[in-house]
Design a protein around this motif. Structure first.
Motif, mmCIF file in Angstrom:
data_model
loop_
_atom_site.group_PDB
_atom_site.id
_atom_site.type_symbol
_atom_site.label_atom_id
_atom_site.label_comp_id
_atom_site.label_asym_id
_atom_site.label_seq_id
_atom_site.Cartn_x
_atom_site.Cartn_y
_atom_site.Cartn_z
ATOM 1 N N HIS A 1 -18.607 -6.916 14.231
ATOM 2 C CA HIS A 1 -17.520 -7.082 15.190
ATOM 3 C C HIS A 1 -17.967 -7.911 16.392
ATOM 4 N N PHE A 2 -17.168 -8.911 16.744
ATOM 5 C CA PHE A 2 -17.489 -9.812 17.856
ATOM 6 C C PHE A 2 -16.471 -9.671 18.985
ATOM 7 N N THR A 3 -16.988 -9.643 20.206
ATOM 8 C CA THR A 3 -16.130 -9.695 21.392
ATOM 9 C C THR A 3 -16.412 -10.993 22.128
ATOM 10 N N LEU A 4 -15.364 -11.767 22.384
ATOM 11 C CA LEU A 4 -15.501 -13.014 23.141
ATOM 12 C C LEU A 4 -15.122 -12.709 24.589
ATOM 13 N N VAL A 5 -16.105 -12.743 25.477
ATOM 14 C CA VAL A 5 -15.863 -12.434 26.887
ATOM 15 C C VAL A 5 -15.667 -13.747 27.645
ATOM 16 N N GLU A 6 -14.471 -13.941 28.197
ATOM 17 C CA GLU A 6 -14.142 -15.192 28.884
ATOM 18 C C GLU A 6 -13.186 -14.883 30.039
ATOM 19 N N ARG A 7 -13.482 -15.403 31.225
ATOM 20 C CA ARG A 7 -12.667 -15.053 32.392
ATOM 21 C C ARG A 7 -11.513 -16.023 32.652
ATOM 22 N N MET A 8 -11.581 -17.253 32.109
ATOM 23 C CA MET A 8 -10.540 -18.240 32.403
ATOM 24 C C MET A 8 -9.357 -18.102 31.433
ATOM 25 N N GLU A 9 -8.165 -17.932 32.010
ATOM 26 C CA GLU A 9 -6.990 -17.594 31.208
ATOM 27 C C GLU A 9 -6.634 -18.655 30.162
ATOM 28 N N LYS A 10 -6.721 -19.937 30.534
ATOM 29 C CA LYS A 10 -6.369 -21.003 29.575
ATOM 30 C C LYS A 10 -7.291 -20.965 28.359
ATOM 31 N N ARG A 11 -8.565 -20.710 28.619
ATOM 32 C CA ARG A 11 -9.506 -20.614 27.499
ATOM 33 C C ARG A 11 -9.211 -19.380 26.651
ATOM 34 N N CYS A 12 -8.834 -18.282 27.306
ATOM 35 C CA CYS A 12 -8.483 -17.060 26.574
ATOM 36 C C CYS A 12 -7.284 -17.287 25.662
ATOM 37 N N VAL A 13 -6.294 -18.032 26.162
ATOM 38 C CA VAL A 13 -5.109 -18.350 25.350
ATOM 39 C C VAL A 13 -5.541 -19.112 24.096
ATOM 40 N N PHE A 14 -6.437 -20.087 24.284
ATOM 41 C CA PHE A 14 -6.957 -20.844 23.142
ATOM 42 C C PHE A 14 -7.679 -19.925 22.159
ATOM 43 N N LEU A 15 -8.580 -19.088 22.678
ATOM 44 C CA LEU A 15 -9.359 -18.184 21.823
ATOM 45 C C LEU A 15 -8.447 -17.243 21.043
ATOM 46 N N GLU A 16 -7.443 -16.701 21.712
ATOM 47 C CA GLU A 16 -6.514 -15.786 21.034
ATOM 48 C C GLU A 16 -5.697 -16.511 19.965
ATOM 49 N N THR A 17 -5.355 -17.773 20.240
ATOM 50 C CA THR A 17 -4.633 -18.586 19.246
ATOM 51 C C THR A 17 -5.485 -18.792 18.002
ATOM 52 N N VAL A 18 -6.749 -19.145 18.208
ATOM 53 C CA VAL A 18 -7.671 -19.378 17.087
ATOM 54 C C VAL A 18 -7.870 -18.097 16.280
ATOM 55 N N VAL A 19 -8.116 -16.991 16.970
ATOM 56 C CA VAL A 19 -8.340 -15.708 16.291
ATOM 57 C C VAL A 19 -7.131 -15.344 15.428
ATOM 58 N N SER A 20 -5.930 -15.579 15.961
ATOM 59 C CA SER A 20 -4.703 -15.279 15.223
ATOM 60 C C SER A 20 -4.507 -16.225 14.040
ATOM 61 N N LYS A 21 -4.627 -17.535 14.288
ATOM 62 C CA LYS A 21 -4.375 -18.524 13.227
ATOM 63 C C LYS A 21 -5.382 -18.440 12.092
ATOM 64 N N LEU A 22 -6.644 -18.176 12.434
ATOM 65 C CA LEU A 22 -7.698 -18.109 11.406
ATOM 66 C C LEU A 22 -7.827 -16.710 10.809
ATOM 67 N N GLU A 23 -7.013 -15.780 11.326
ATOM 68 C CA GLU A 23 -7.037 -14.383 10.858
ATOM 69 C C GLU A 23 -8.447 -13.800 10.914
ATOM 70 N N LEU A 24 -9.053 -13.932 12.082
ATOM 71 C CA LEU A 24 -10.401 -13.393 12.298
ATOM 72 C C LEU A 24 -10.264 -11.921 12.710
ATOM 73 N N LYS A 25 -10.242 -11.058 11.702
ATOM 74 C CA LYS A 25 -9.992 -9.626 11.933
ATOM 75 C C LYS A 25 -11.144 -8.956 12.677
ATOM 76 N N ASN A 26 -12.305 -9.589 12.686
ATOM 77 C CA ASN A 26 -13.496 -8.985 13.298
ATOM 78 C C ASN A 26 -13.757 -9.491 14.718
ATOM 79 N N VAL A 27 -12.742 -10.098 15.338
ATOM 80 C CA VAL A 27 -12.932 -10.691 16.677
ATOM 81 C C VAL A 27 -11.910 -10.134 17.670
#
Length: 220
Positions: free
Chosen positions: A104-130
């Motif tokens: 299980h991976f946690t991506l710790v990021e404080r900048m909101e725009k980057r978080c939006v990108f990360l959440e988009t990638v996690v959703s689109k790639l179906e990364l269930k472990n992130v």
């Protein structure tokens, strides 16, 4: 298909499945799309992204595998809590989460725009472990992680090592992607009162063999 990605994985002797390669390519496509607006990562094309960011993240896989194995044997836990601190555009966390789908991976990021990108990638790639944690690292609960990785978070100093150790479980590891040896020695001299021992592992990124790359491993 990104030619240099495929060649690089072979050079690193990483036998990824078609699904894993497809996810890495999907990640590259998302970065290129997002880069048009936000300049998320420095790269002009897919091959450059594959080499400078994806393969650069994956070069540490054999060494991280050893650390994961050691923690698993010691703790008896099959699924560990790994974190990418200051994840930015998701490197090394996202490529590593694809390489280690059972952790299980946690991506710790404080900048909101980057978080939006990360959440988009996690959703689109179906990364269930992130999981994406959109927060400053100093607000993460103590002893959250078994292993912390980071690539461009911050040079080591007394404040940063204290912060990183606070998030780390006892017996856990920090694995920092670093460049030149002389810079590493200078950073480690800064924190020698806190860190008595560390390991420096030389790494060679495919197509960037002339760039010095090291992994600095510290045990809490």
């Amino acid at each position: 298909m990104t030619e240099k990605l495929i060649k690089g994985l072979k050079k690193l002797e990483l036998n990824f499945s078609e699904e894993q390669i497809s996810k890495l390519e999907g990640y590259i496509a998302e970065i290129l799309e997002f880069n048009k607006t936000y300049n998320l990562m420095k790269a002009d094309n897919a091959d450059e992204l594959a080499v400078s960011h994806i393969l650069d993240s994956l070069v540490a896989v054999p060494h991280l595998k050893e650390l994961i194995s050691e923690i698993t044997i010691r703790t008896g836990k099959q699924i560990l809590e790994l974190a990418d601190i200051g994840s930015g555009g998701g490197c090394p966390g996202i490529p590593l989460s694809i390489a280690f789908p059972d952790q299980h991976f946690t991506l710790v990021e404080r900048m909101e725009k980057r978080c939006v990108f990360l959440e988009t990638v996690v959703s689109k790639l179906e990364l269930k472990n992130v999981t994406v944690e959109c927060r400053a690292a100093d607000t993460v609960p103590a002893e959250s992680f078994d292993l912390e990785v980071f690539r461009a978070f911050h040079p080591f100093d007394k404040k940063i090592i204290k912060l990183l150790f606070n998030m780390l479980k006892k017996g856990g590891y920090l694995a920092a992607y670093k460049a030149r040896e002389e810079k590493i020695l200078a950073e480690m001299a800064e924190i020698k009162s806190t860190v008595k021992d560390y390991k420096k592992i030389k790494m060679s990124v495919p197509f960037l063999e002339d760039h010095e790359r090291n992994l600095v491993v510290i045990k809490k």
